[in-house]
Design a protein around this motif. Structure first.
Motif, mmCIF file in Angstrom:
data_model
loop_
_atom_site.group_PDB
_atom_site.id
_atom_site.type_symbol
_atom_site.label_atom_id
_atom_site.label_comp_id
_atom_site.label_asym_id
_atom_site.label_seq_id
_atom_site.Cartn_x
_atom_site.Cartn_y
_atom_site.Cartn_z
ATOM 1 N N ILE A 285 0.851 -1.300 0.090
ATOM 2 C CA ILE A 285 -0.068 0.105 -0.054
ATOM 3 C C ILE A 285 0.883 1.194 -0.022
ATOM 4 C CG2 ILE A 285 -1.696 1.421 1.247
ATOM 5 C CD1 ILE A 285 -2.911 -1.321 2.247
ATOM 6 N N PRO A 286 1.812 1.431 1.106
ATOM 7 C CA PRO A 286 2.474 2.536 1.098
ATOM 8 C C PRO A 286 3.514 2.657 -0.376
ATOM 9 C CG PRO A 286 3.105 1.250 2.919
ATOM 10 C CD PRO A 286 1.907 0.663 2.303
ATOM 11 N N LEU A 287 4.153 1.406 -0.462
ATOM 12 C CA LEU A 287 5.013 1.605 -1.553
ATOM 13 C C LEU A 287 4.333 2.087 -3.198
ATOM 14 C CD1 LEU A 287 7.138 -1.550 -1.209
ATOM 15 C CD2 LEU A 287 7.829 0.678 -0.692
ATOM 16 N N LYS A 288 3.177 1.514 -3.272
ATOM 17 C CA LYS A 288 2.427 1.788 -4.403
ATOM 18 C C LYS A 288 2.188 3.272 -4.476
ATOM 19 C CE LYS A 288 -2.217 0.725 -6.263
ATOM 20 N NZ LYS A 288 -3.383 0.261 -6.069
ATOM 21 N N ALA A 289 1.836 3.893 -3.244
ATOM 22 C CA ALA A 289 1.475 5.133 -3.181
ATOM 23 C C ALA A 289 2.738 6.118 -3.665
ATOM 24 C CB ALA A 289 0.876 5.468 -1.788
ATOM 25 N N LEU A 290 4.076 5.419 -3.183
ATOM 26 C CA LEU A 290 5.065 6.353 -3.173
ATOM 27 C C LEU A 290 5.477 6.457 -4.854
ATOM 28 C CD1 LEU A 290 7.522 7.588 -2.032
ATOM 29 C CD2 LEU A 290 8.615 5.331 -1.957
ATOM 30 N N LEU A 291 5.307 5.206 -5.440
ATOM 31 C CA LEU A 291 5.809 5.294 -6.854
ATOM 32 C C LEU A 291 4.514 6.025 -7.531
ATOM 33 C CD1 LEU A 291 7.151 1.494 -6.720
ATOM 34 C CD2 LEU A 291 8.431 3.616 -7.145
ATOM 35 N N GLN A 292 3.411 5.705 -7.205
ATOM 36 C CA GLN A 292 2.422 6.568 -7.989
ATOM 37 C C GLN A 292 2.600 8.145 -7.961
ATOM 38 O OE1 GLN A 292 -1.230 4.915 -6.688
ATOM 39 N NE2 GLN A 292 -1.379 3.569 -8.585
ATOM 40 N N LEU B 153 6.937 11.005 -0.424
ATOM 41 C CA LEU B 153 7.475 10.515 0.849
ATOM 42 C C LEU B 153 6.437 10.767 2.118
ATOM 43 C CD1 LEU B 153 11.255 11.469 0.518
ATOM 44 C CD2 LEU B 153 10.161 9.155 0.452
ATOM 45 N N GLN B 154 5.947 11.816 2.132
ATOM 46 C CA GLN B 154 5.148 12.004 3.080
ATOM 47 C C GLN B 154 4.019 11.223 3.178
ATOM 48 O OE1 GLN B 154 4.175 16.356 2.885
ATOM 49 N NE2 GLN B 154 4.451 16.883 4.908
ATOM 50 N N ILE B 155 3.209 10.786 2.008
ATOM 51 C CA ILE B 155 2.039 10.001 1.838
ATOM 52 C C ILE B 155 2.608 8.771 2.277
ATOM 53 C CG2 ILE B 155 0.432 9.267 0.152
ATOM 54 C CD1 ILE B 155 -0.113 11.806 -0.676
ATOM 55 N N LEU C 215 -7.503 2.681 2.473
ATOM 56 C CA LEU C 215 -6.506 3.237 2.850
ATOM 57 C C LEU C 215 -5.382 3.154 1.525
ATOM 58 C CD1 LEU C 215 -4.249 4.232 4.825
ATOM 59 C CD2 LEU C 215 -3.223 1.709 4.969
ATOM 60 N N ASP C 216 -5.643 2.287 0.916
ATOM 61 C CA ASP C 216 -4.897 2.212 -0.625
ATOM 62 C C ASP C 216 -5.431 3.288 -1.508
ATOM 63 O OD1 ASP C 216 -3.461 1.245 -2.483
ATOM 64 O OD2 ASP C 216 -4.775 -0.513 -3.137
ATOM 65 N N ALA C 217 -6.829 3.359 -1.393
ATOM 66 C CA ALA C 217 -7.409 4.502 -2.449
ATOM 67 C C ALA C 217 -7.181 5.935 -1.842
ATOM 68 C CB ALA C 217 -8.784 4.328 -2.282
ATOM 69 N N LEU D 186 -3.071 13.215 2.727
ATOM 70 C CA LEU D 186 -2.782 12.968 3.991
ATOM 71 C C LEU D 186 -4.034 13.085 5.046
ATOM 72 C CD1 LEU D 186 0.251 15.188 4.490
ATOM 73 C CD2 LEU D 186 0.115 12.744 4.447
ATOM 74 N N ARG D 187 -4.975 13.922 4.642
ATOM 75 C CA ARG D 187 -6.042 14.073 5.422
ATOM 76 C C ARG D 187 -7.046 12.712 5.235
ATOM 77 N NH1 ARG D 187 -10.383 17.321 7.655
ATOM 78 N NH2 ARG D 187 -11.928 16.921 6.218
ATOM 79 N N SER D 188 -7.100 12.388 4.222
ATOM 80 C CA SER D 188 -8.102 11.118 3.990
ATOM 81 C C SER D 188 -7.318 9.947 4.565
ATOM 82 C CB SER D 188 -8.335 10.973 2.623
ATOM 83 O OG SER D 188 -7.006 10.566 1.839
ATOM 84 N N ILE D 189 -6.087 9.626 4.702
ATOM 85 C CA ILE D 189 -5.605 8.717 5.361
ATOM 86 C C ILE D 189 -5.924 8.808 6.677
ATOM 87 C CG2 ILE D 189 -3.108 7.676 5.975
ATOM 88 C CD1 ILE D 189 -2.127 8.875 3.470
ATOM 89 N N LYS D 190 -5.620 9.977 7.282
ATOM 90 C CA LYS D 190 -5.794 10.207 8.808
ATOM 91 C C LYS D 190 -7.257 9.790 9.230
ATOM 92 C CE LYS D 190 -4.695 13.741 12.039
ATOM 93 N NZ LYS D 190 -4.299 15.336 11.994
ATOM 94 N N ILE D 191 -8.310 10.234 8.131
ATOM 95 C CA ILE D 191 -9.750 9.852 8.573
ATOM 96 C C ILE D 191 -9.929 8.279 8.542
ATOM 97 C CG2 ILE D 191 -12.076 10.284 7.528
ATOM 98 C CD1 ILE D 191 -10.976 12.872 6.854
ATOM 99 N N THR D 192 -9.311 7.741 7.452
ATOM 100 C CA THR D 192 -9.369 6.229 7.321
ATOM 101 C C THR D 192 -8.903 5.453 8.727
ATOM 102 O OG1 THR D 192 -8.669 6.624 5.045
ATOM 103 C CG2 THR D 192 -8.784 4.271 5.581
ATOM 104 N N VAL D 193 -7.645 5.956 9.187
ATOM 105 C CA VAL D 193 -7.470 5.309 10.073
ATOM 106 C C VAL D 193 -8.114 5.388 11.210
ATOM 107 C CG1 VAL D 193 -5.404 5.258 11.931
ATOM 108 C CG2 VAL D 193 -4.925 5.509 9.439
#
Lengths: 366, 325
Positions: free
Chosen positions: A13-20, A134-136, A175-177, A181-188
């Motif tokens: 999940i994070p690796l895909k986000a990073l490369l995308q 990197l942040q994402i 989380l994958d979608a 940063l905001r939506s990640i926080k909300i997802t968690v």
């Protein structure tokens, strides 16, 4: 570039986000399966450790889906992992595969090499975009830790553990979608709350079991036959000190800021292990000591067959187990591991822990 | 009654094959009595197999056996099991060497005699090793100044040996073929573990070049000609030896044998990379994987077949006859 990378639990999940975010097309290899392992094992060196075989399988499967470049981490020893990239490259080359492997090595392998590799991945993007990527990725790494921890807590006390599995799959998809940063926080936040909601009030776990061992076997459910789920469904509270977000935080970013961390671990393992032995050998020993002191019922030690650092840890754990009175069972995993035999061993271990707990309670009651 | 001499047992296995003479003379010079375990034999291997964890490699299992043998000797004060991290910059020996004293201590259930385990790390800050030696000397009750002095002399003489090493020994023998052997010294040199592989080859009328006898500096220079710097010492040597054989330096070889220990972590990777390179360059290579179940007859058959194969190959190329008929 069409990029791919090897699987290790939820790290995709994070690796895909990073490369995308870096502007690459990402081919996530199919989830590890028997097929992955079969084709990987068929082409890998016979006595190499299990993770190498599975990752070669990942690459071959990803190539069929159109991947052109595979990103791999490197190392400078003494664990075999540091040479995975080389062996993968040579293996694929001899098979006539066109997949190019980019190995990202830590600084000790030479700064110039690392910088040129990073530059290739960066392409023409400005550094500010790289920073955002990197942040994402960072946020997603930490998110996985939080979600997994919530799952460990929820499964043993859930009214229906199967619902936790279903919820986990959905949360990971969300989380994958998540793109900001905001939506990640909300997802968690929502995810953790949802998992908590599945818990049955007043219910307590049957047992507490700590997991230690080699990081890949701890993180990749295909390789450890989803031991966390198996334990959770048996109403066992799982505790684990090695998580991917935590690992990224301490090994990739703050390693050079924390030279005392190794010393702290060494001090804890004193009398059992004299110092770091590569991989997570030292961690396995000192985490087992931590677990024993925190009062878990038992510890499961996972390692791939012939893993060098964990074999050293295994011999030390026998003494830790005796001195601190904590049951430790070592599970060696390879491509021959059969599910039925594996489950039987774990069930027997859990029964033993439960008897032990009862005996202790009876003594206390007297 | 005061015991006059400290007695230290040294297992004749693993790093002993590289540094044993240095260790023995170091201790003897300090007035310590040195007791060696015998050369590896079946009962030592069996004892080791019982003590070691399943996935351990054969040489380490054997080391357990040697240590167990020494542990049985009455009045032995210590068993010498140094924790060797690395002896050159940017290289490790292997994780099991780093944890060897722990393996032995845990394996022997901490019975007396105690394990003497100085930590040898010469990768950087080599001067720290002097303090380690002084501390070890105080533990066993000998003069630390003298110990440090001896250690210093040993380091220098070892270095000089390396310099002399540059003049290559002659490997030319009476045989018509020359075969190079790649593999850990502690495996190939141990006649029991390797089932006298070198002797068997010589009996087949072959000149044998053991990789560990090649000039050390040549090996380390050649080891740099691989895409990635190897971080294991044994791997670096194997890489260097393999390159030397491929480039026919210091002598022409017709083929090579990679002697690996089953479940050895370094061999599983290094052996694979070396084998691929040999295949690409068209030089015959045979990988022999040794464990406690390896049968002697099977090994001999494989060696004979390999030697025959090289013979046919050289004959064919000399006569320029197509192998397709």
């Amino acid at each position: 570039m069409k990029c791919t990378f090897p699987h290790m639990g939820n790290t995709y999940i994070p690796l895909k986000a990073l490369l995308q975010e870096l502007g690459h097309e990402v081919v996530v290899p199919p989830t590890c399966s028997q097929h992955t392992l079969s084709i990987g094992a068929a082409h890998s060196p016979e006595t190499a450790c299990l993770p190498l075989k599975v990752t070669i399988g990942n690459f071959l499967e990803a190539e069929q889906l159109g991947a052109e470049v595979a990103i791999m981490a490197g190392g400078t020893g003494p664990c075999r992992f540091g040479f995975y990239g080389q062996v993968q490259r040579e293996t694929l080359r001899d098979m006539g595969s066109r997949l190019e492997i980019i190995v990202l090595e830590p600084p000790a392998g030479g700064w110039r090499g690392l910088i040129s590799q990073i530059d290739r991945l960066r392409g023409s993007l400005p550094w500010s975009a790289v920073l955002k990527a990197l942040q994402i990725a960072w946020a997603k790494f930490q998110a996985i830790d939080a979600i997994e921890a919530a799952v460990w807590r929820a499964r043993p006390v859930a009214a229906e553990p199967a619902k936790v599995d279903a919820a986990l799959a959905q949360i990971l998809n969300r989380l994958d979608a998540a793109a900001s940063l905001r939506s990640i926080k909300i997802t968690v936040k929502e995810g953790v709350a949802e998992l908590q909601g599945l818990q049955e009030p007043g219910r307590t776990p049957w047992l507490r079991v700590g997991l230690v061992g080699e990081i890949y076997t701890l993180l990749e459910p295909f390789v450890n036959l989803d031991i966390e789920r198996m334990l959770g469904h048996s109403r066992v509270l799982v505790e684990k000190n090695i998580q991917i977000g935590h690992w990224v935080k301490h090994h990739l970013l703050f390693a050079f800021l924390q030279p005392h961390k190794q010393k702290k671990l060494t001090r804890k393992a004193k009398g059992y292990l004299g110092g770091p032995v590569g991989g997570h050998g030292l961690e396995s020993v000192s985490h087992t000591i931590d677990f024993a002191r925190s009062g878990v019922d038992g510890v499961l030690h996972l390692l791939p067959f012939t893993c060098m650092p964990e074999l050293v840890a295994q011999s030390a754990l026998a003494n830790v187990s005796r001195d601190l009175g904590i049951p430790v069972m070592t599970l060696v995993l390879d491509e021959q591991t059969g599910e039925a035999g594996y489950e039987t061993r774990i069930e027997a271990f859990l029964d033993l822990l439960s008897r032990r707990r009862q005996a202790k309670q009876e003594v206390a009651a007297r | 009654m005061v015991k006059d001499l400290v007695r230290i047992g040294i297992p004749q296995a693993l790093a002993y094959h590289d540094y044993g003479e240095l260790w023995s003379s170091f201790f003897v010079d300090l007035g310590v009595e040195v007791v060696l375990s015998p050369a590896t034999n079946k009962s030592i291997v069996d004892a080791g197999v019982k003590l070691a964890a399943d996935g351990t490699c054969l040489p380490v299992k054997t080391f357990y056996g040697h240590a167990a043998y020494l542990a049985e000797i009455p009045d032995l004060d210590y068993i010498f099991v140094p924790r060797i991290i690395g002896v050159r910059p940017k290289e490790f020996i292997c994780p099991k060497f780093m944890g060897l004293p722990d393996l032995i201590e845990n394996g022997l259930k901490r019975a007396s005699p105690r394990v003497l385990a100085p930590e040898i790390d010469l990768r950087s800050n080599w001067w720290k090793s002097y303090a380690v030696i002084a501390r070890m000397a105080m533990t066993i009750g000998v003069n630390p100044w003298q110990a440090v002095h001896r250690y210093h002399q040993a380091l220098i003489s070892y270095g000089n040996e390396q310099a002399e090493d540059l003049t290559a020994p002659s490997f030319v023998g009476p045989g018509e073929l020359t075969i190079g052997v790649i593999g850990h010294r502690y495996l190939v040199q141990d006649k029991h573990l390797s089932m006298d592989l070198l002797g068997k080859l010589k009996a087949l009328g072959v000149n044998v070049v053991p990789g560990y006898d090649l000039p050390r500096e040549l090996v380390h220079t050649k080891a740099r000609n691989w895409p990635k710097q190897m971080f294991w010492r044994s791997g670096r040597i194997a890489f260097g030896v393999a390159r030397s054989f491929l480039e026919h330096q210091p002598c022409v070889v017709d083929g090579a044998i990679y002697v690996a220990a089953f479940s050895c972590g370094t061999d599983s990777m290094v052996g694979d990379l070396v084998e691929r390179e040999f295949r690409r360059q068209g030089m015959p290579i045979l990988t022999v994987n040794l464990d406690e179940h390896t049968g002697e007859a099977g090994l001999l058959t494989r060696l004979e077949a390999f030697v025959d194969l090289i013979r046919w190959r050289t004959d064919a190329s000399e006569m320029h006859v197509s192998t397709h008929g």
